[in-house]
Design a protein around this motif. Structure first.
Motif, PDB file in Angstrom:
ATOM      1  N   VAL A  42       1.020  -1.143   0.141  1.00 26.56           N
ATOM      2  CA  VAL A  42       0.420   0.115  -0.163  1.00 26.56           C
ATOM      3  C   VAL A  42       0.523   1.262  -0.006  1.00 26.56           C
ATOM      4  CG1 VAL A  42      -1.687   1.666   1.434  1.00 26.56           C
ATOM      5  CG2 VAL A  42      -1.696  -0.472   1.447  1.00 26.56           C
ATOM      6  N   ILE A  43       1.041   1.952  -0.858  1.00 24.17           N
ATOM      7  CA  ILE A  43       1.616   3.202  -0.994  1.00 24.17           C
ATOM      8  C   ILE A  43       0.839   4.344  -0.332  1.00 24.17           C
ATOM      9  CG2 ILE A  43       2.691   2.943  -3.388  1.00 24.17           C
ATOM     10  CD1 ILE A  43       0.468   4.578  -5.000  1.00 24.17           C
ATOM     11  N   GLY A  44       1.743   5.808   0.312  1.00 23.20           N
ATOM     12  CA  GLY A  44       0.830   6.771   0.662  1.00 23.20           C
ATOM     13  C   GLY A  44       1.417   8.011   0.084  1.00 23.20           C
ATOM     14  N   ALA A  45       0.795   8.603   0.438  1.00 21.93           N
ATOM     15  CA  ALA A  45       0.013  10.187   0.129  1.00 21.93           C
ATOM     16  C   ALA A  45       0.440  10.888   1.152  1.00 21.93           C
ATOM     17  CB  ALA A  45      -1.160  10.188  -0.665  1.00 21.93           C
ATOM     18  N   GLY A  46       0.664  12.620   1.384  1.00 26.73           N
ATOM     19  CA  GLY A  46       0.392  13.364   2.257  1.00 26.73           C
ATOM     20  C   GLY A  46      -0.572  14.294   2.193  1.00 26.73           C
ATOM     21  N   PHE A  47      -1.530  14.716   2.950  1.00 26.43           N
ATOM     22  CA  PHE A  47      -1.861  15.342   2.976  1.00 26.43           C
ATOM     23  C   PHE A  47      -1.728  16.477   3.372  1.00 26.43           C
ATOM     24  CE2 PHE A  47      -6.645  13.490   2.259  1.00 26.43           C
ATOM     25  CZ  PHE A  47      -6.108  12.723   1.297  1.00 26.43           C
ATOM     26  N   TYR A  48      -0.173  17.026   3.760  1.00 22.95           N
ATOM     27  CA  TYR A  48       1.004  18.440   3.654  1.00 22.95           C
ATOM     28  C   TYR A  48       1.453  18.354   2.986  1.00 22.95           C
ATOM     29  CZ  TYR A  48       2.988  14.712   5.539  1.00 22.95           C
ATOM     30  OH  TYR A  48       4.332  13.802   5.621  1.00 22.95           O
ATOM     31  N   SER A  49       1.648  20.247   2.860  1.00 26.08           N
ATOM     32  CA  SER A  49       3.154  20.281   2.308  1.00 26.08           C
ATOM     33  C   SER A  49       5.017  20.301   3.086  1.00 26.08           C
ATOM     34  CB  SER A  49       3.095  21.471   1.801  1.00 26.08           C
ATOM     35  OG  SER A  49       3.188  22.600   2.721  1.00 26.08           O
ATOM     36  N   ARG A  50       5.601  19.858   2.310  1.00 30.01           N
ATOM     37  CA  ARG A  50       7.132  19.965   2.919  1.00 30.01           C
ATOM     38  C   ARG A  50       7.727  21.484   2.380  1.00 30.01           C
ATOM     39  NH1 ARG A  50       8.507  18.233   8.380  1.00 30.01           N
ATOM     40  NH2 ARG A  50       8.073  16.490   8.371  1.00 30.01           N
ATOM     41  N   ASP A  51       8.172  22.351   3.713  1.00 28.37           N
ATOM     42  CA  ASP A  51       8.171  24.084   3.135  1.00 28.37           C
ATOM     43  C   ASP A  51       9.254  24.827   3.203  1.00 28.37           C
ATOM     44  OD1 ASP A  51       5.545  23.870   2.378  1.00 28.37           O
ATOM     45  OD2 ASP A  51       4.808  24.672   4.460  1.00 28.37           O
ATOM     46  N   TRP A  52      10.223  24.979   2.435  1.00 29.19           N
ATOM     47  CA  TRP A  52      11.388  25.317   3.031  1.00 29.19           C
ATOM     48  C   TRP A  52      11.014  26.967   2.156  1.00 29.19           C
ATOM     49  CZ3 TRP A  52      10.721  20.363   0.596  1.00 29.19           C
ATOM     50  CH2 TRP A  52      11.357  19.123   0.781  1.00 29.19           C
ATOM     51  N   PHE A  53      12.367  27.394   2.944  1.00 31.71           N
ATOM     52  CA  PHE A  53      11.951  29.311   2.824  1.00 31.71           C
ATOM     53  C   PHE A  53      13.937  29.806   2.354  1.00 31.71           C
ATOM     54  CE2 PHE A  53       8.850  27.603   5.214  1.00 31.71           C
ATOM     55  CZ  PHE A  53       7.881  28.389   4.629  1.00 31.71           C
ATOM     56  N   GLY A  54      13.682  30.307   1.763  1.00 26.79           N
ATOM     57  CA  GLY A  54      15.011  31.666   1.619  1.00 26.79           C
ATOM     58  C   GLY A  54      15.627  30.660  -0.066  1.00 26.79           C
ATOM     59  N   PHE A  55      15.853  31.911  -1.190  1.00 26.47           N
ATOM     60  CA  PHE A  55      16.558  30.945  -2.261  1.00 26.47           C
ATOM     61  C   PHE A  55      17.276  32.366  -3.000  1.00 26.47           C
ATOM     62  CE2 PHE A  55      13.270  28.186  -1.063  1.00 26.47           C
ATOM     63  CZ  PHE A  55      13.966  26.696  -2.005  1.00 26.47           C
ATOM     64  N   ASP A  56      18.584  31.721  -3.890  1.00 27.33           N
ATOM     65  CA  ASP A  56      18.915  32.612  -4.331  1.00 27.33           C
ATOM     66  C   ASP A  56      17.941  32.940  -5.217  1.00 27.33           C
ATOM     67  OD1 ASP A  56      20.470  33.642  -6.891  1.00 27.33           O
ATOM     68  OD2 ASP A  56      22.181  32.673  -5.424  1.00 27.33           O
ATOM     69  N   PRO A  57      18.028  34.735  -5.831  1.00 30.61           N
ATOM     70  CA  PRO A  57      17.210  35.013  -6.063  1.00 30.61           C
ATOM     71  C   PRO A  57      17.312  34.513  -7.841  1.00 30.61           C
ATOM     72  CG  PRO A  57      18.227  36.821  -4.928  1.00 30.61           C
ATOM     73  CD  PRO A  57      18.539  35.605  -5.005  1.00 30.61           C
ATOM     74  N   GLN A  58      18.454  34.274  -8.321  1.00 31.32           N
ATOM     75  CA  GLN A  58      18.346  33.953  -9.769  1.00 31.32           C
ATOM     76  C   GLN A  58      18.160  32.576  -9.998  1.00 31.32           C
ATOM     77  OE1 GLN A  58      19.808  36.133 -11.528  1.00 31.32           O
ATOM     78  NE2 GLN A  58      20.015  37.203 -10.178  1.00 31.32           N
ATOM     79  N   VAL A  59      17.514  31.538  -9.196  1.00 30.94           N
ATOM     80  CA  VAL A  59      16.975  29.812  -8.766  1.00 30.94           C
ATOM     81  C   VAL A  59      15.530  29.968  -9.731  1.00 30.94           C
ATOM     82  CG1 VAL A  59      15.781  28.350  -7.646  1.00 30.94           C
ATOM     83  CG2 VAL A  59      18.271  29.379  -7.146  1.00 30.94           C
ATOM     84  N   SER A  60      15.393  29.696 -10.405  1.00 26.07           N
ATOM     85  CA  SER A  60      14.221  29.462 -11.735  1.00 26.07           C
ATOM     86  C   SER A  60      13.149  28.510 -11.535  1.00 26.07           C
ATOM     87  CB  SER A  60      14.247  29.983 -13.433  1.00 26.07           C
ATOM     88  OG  SER A  60      15.240  29.107 -13.356  1.00 26.07           O
ATOM     89  N   ASN A  61      14.040  26.888 -11.128  1.00 21.41           N
ATOM     90  CA  ASN A  61      13.494  25.842 -10.911  1.00 21.41           C
ATOM     91  C   ASN A  61      14.250  25.363  -9.528  1.00 21.41           C
ATOM     92  OD1 ASN A  61      12.886  22.967 -10.611  1.00 21.41           O
ATOM     93  ND2 ASN A  61      14.244  22.338 -12.537  1.00 21.41           N
ATOM     94  N   PRO A  62      13.143  25.613  -8.371  1.00 23.01           N
ATOM     95  CA  PRO A  62      13.519  25.494  -6.924  1.00 23.01           C
ATOM     96  C   PRO A  62      13.974  23.308  -6.908  1.00 23.01           C
ATOM     97  CG  PRO A  62      11.505  25.552  -7.068  1.00 23.01           C
ATOM     98  CD  PRO A  62      11.941  26.348  -8.755  1.00 23.01           C
ATOM     99  N   VAL A  63      12.808  23.261  -7.952  1.00 21.67           N
ATOM    100  CA  VAL A  63      13.495  21.762  -7.139  1.00 21.67           C
ATOM    101  C   VAL A  63      14.874  21.187  -7.658  1.00 21.67           C
ATOM    102  CG1 VAL A  63      13.172  19.481  -7.723  1.00 21.67           C
ATOM    103  CG2 VAL A  63      10.908  20.978  -8.229  1.00 21.67           C
ATOM    104  N   GLY A  64      15.528  20.795  -6.348  1.00 21.43           N
ATOM    105  CA  GLY A  64      16.828  20.613  -5.906  1.00 21.43           C
ATOM    106  C   GLY A  64      17.678  21.411  -5.412  1.00 21.43           C
ATOM    107  N   ALA A  65      17.176  23.349  -5.684  1.00 20.98           N
ATOM    108  CA  ALA A  65      17.738  23.995  -5.442  1.00 20.98           C
ATOM    109  C   ALA A  65      18.338  23.925  -4.234  1.00 20.98           C
ATOM    110  CB  ALA A  65      17.176  25.240  -5.515  1.00 20.98           C
ATOM    111  N   THR A  66      19.275  24.420  -2.727  1.00 17.70           N
ATOM    112  CA  THR A  66      19.658  24.538  -1.544  1.00 17.70           C
ATOM    113  C   THR A  66      18.698  25.708  -1.692  1.00 17.70           C
ATOM    114  OG1 THR A  66      21.792  24.106  -2.102  1.00 17.70           O
ATOM    115  CG2 THR A  66      21.078  25.197   0.008  1.00 17.70           C
ATOM    116  N   ALA A  67      18.633  25.857  -0.207  1.00 21.40           N
ATOM    117  CA  ALA A  67      17.280  26.939   0.526  1.00 21.40           C
ATOM    118  C   ALA A  67      17.453  27.104   2.036  1.00 21.40           C
ATOM    119  CB  ALA A  67      16.007  26.284   0.974  1.00 21.40           C
ATOM    120  N   SER A  68      17.450  28.682   2.489  1.00 24.62           N
ATOM    121  CA  SER A  68      18.308  28.788   3.680  1.00 24.62           C
ATOM    122  C   SER A  68      17.861  28.176   5.187  1.00 24.62           C
ATOM    123  CB  SER A  68      17.629  30.448   3.748  1.00 24.62           C
ATOM    124  OG  SER A  68      18.030  31.043   2.886  1.00 24.62           O
TER     125      SER A  68
END
Length: 348
Positions: free
Chosen positions: A231-257
């Motif tokens: 049985v696979i799982g789903a999440g009814f909530y998000s995981r949130d990251w904050f603070g990215f370099d202004p140059q980041v256009s694709n945040p997936v895999g980018a480093t946050a603060s």
């Protein structure tokens, strides 16, 4: 057979009987029973509401989920034959007292102190002995009570979390379980500043993008676990990251603060997504949505990803789909998206 659609439901959350769409569910994993020595606590406050629903919807099953993240007690409770016998007797008595249809073991994780709990090198072997004994006792009492009692376990998605559950490479403990509730959420989050999908269906092309629902299912099957026990799982909530370099256009895999420690319930995320549609994105490779406004990245499930997961269950003949946690989406938007896929399959 219609796939399982299983909700984890927290006894302490603010829900009422009429909030539960029992017609869409096959099972509720009621959270949580906790371990106090060799006993199971607490006195459950709202289980009678669910038992009322079972009389109206006799197809609905319920399991008491024992443990949860950072909940201690398992290692000591199963450390000796004598302890296991008493613990299992108390566990079965607790299950029967509240008229559950089974037990879901949520030990996170045998042999690992990741959540700050006691761990031992003998935990995996003792977990195997626990499920062997528990399956035997549930079968015995099932014969007496003229019903079938389920035995399931919640397991992690990452390889090290799966390996730690078993003293053997063939995951022998699964033989004694009806199915595994695979926690394919929080696959990225509080331990990393690298933003990423936390409950993605497929892997994606970043340095940490391999782990996914499909990756975990493939690993389980390669180790001899039948798809009908997954049985696979789903999440009814998000995981949130904050603070990215202004140059980041694709945040997936980018480093946050920040680390991905913050979580936002889907009910609280919906207004943000509705008010800023320009900041909502779909990752076709991962089959996962995300929100990004330049400074905040949020990974979550939405109706489209829930539908994709339900279709994946059907296409791969899996046992079903579960999610944490029901009350985080009182609109039933996410539940309905998955249920519709399963109902449509029944009608074809």
């Amino acid at each position: 057979m219609r796939p399982e659609l299983i909700a984890y439901l927290d006894d302490n959350r603010p829900w009422q009987q009429e909030d539960i769409a029992a017609d869409k569910l096959t099972c509720i994993n009621y959270a949580f029973g906790k371990i106090a020595g060799l006993k199971i606590i607490p006195k459950l406050k709202k289980i009678q509401l669910i038992n009322n629903l079972k009389r109206t919807y006799p197809h609905l099953k319920t399991c008491i989920s024992i443990g949860g993240w950072s909940v201690d007690g398992f290692s000591d409770a199963v450390s000796t034959d004598h302890h296991r016998q008493i613990f299992v007797d108390n566990l079965v008595a607790y299950m029967r007292e509240y008229d559950f249809d089974g037990i879901d073991l949520d030990w996170e994780y045998p042999g690992m102190d990741l959540a700050g709990i006691k761990a031992s090198s003998a935990d995996a072997q003792n977990f195997l002995l626990l499920v062997q004994l528990l399956r035997a006792k549930l079968t015995l009492f099932g014969q007496q009570d003229h019903r079938y009692y389920r035995l399931t376990a919640a397991v992690g998605a990452a390889q090290n979390l799966l390996v730690t559950m078993s003293p053997t490479t063939d995951y022998q403990y699964v033989d004694y379980l009806d199915y595994l509730n695979v926690m394919t959420y929080d696959m990225r989050g509080s331990w990393t500043k690298q933003a990423g999908h936390h409950t993605n269906l497929y892997s994606y092309a970043t340095s940490t993008g391999q782990l996914s629902v499909a990756d975990t299912v493939d690993r389980l099957v390669r180790n001899g676990v039948s798809p009908t026990k997954i049985v696979i799982g789903a999440g009814f909530y998000s995981r949130d990251w904050f603070g990215f370099d202004p140059q980041v256009s694709n945040p997936v895999g980018a480093t946050a603060s920040t680390y991905g420690t913050q979580a936002t319930n889907y009910v609280d995320l919906q207004p943000l997504l509705a008010s800023e549609p320009e900041n909502f994105f779909w990752d076709d490779q991962a089959q996962a949505p995300y929100y990004f406004n330049g400074s905040q990245f949020s990974s979550f499930d939405n109706p489209r990803s829930m539908s994709a997961k339900a279709k994946y269950v059907l296409e791969n003949n899996l046992r079903g789909l579960m999610f944490w946690e029901y009350s985080l989406d009182p609109s039933q938007t996410l539940l309905t998206a998955a249920a519709q896929e399963f109902v449509e399959k029944d009608n074809t």
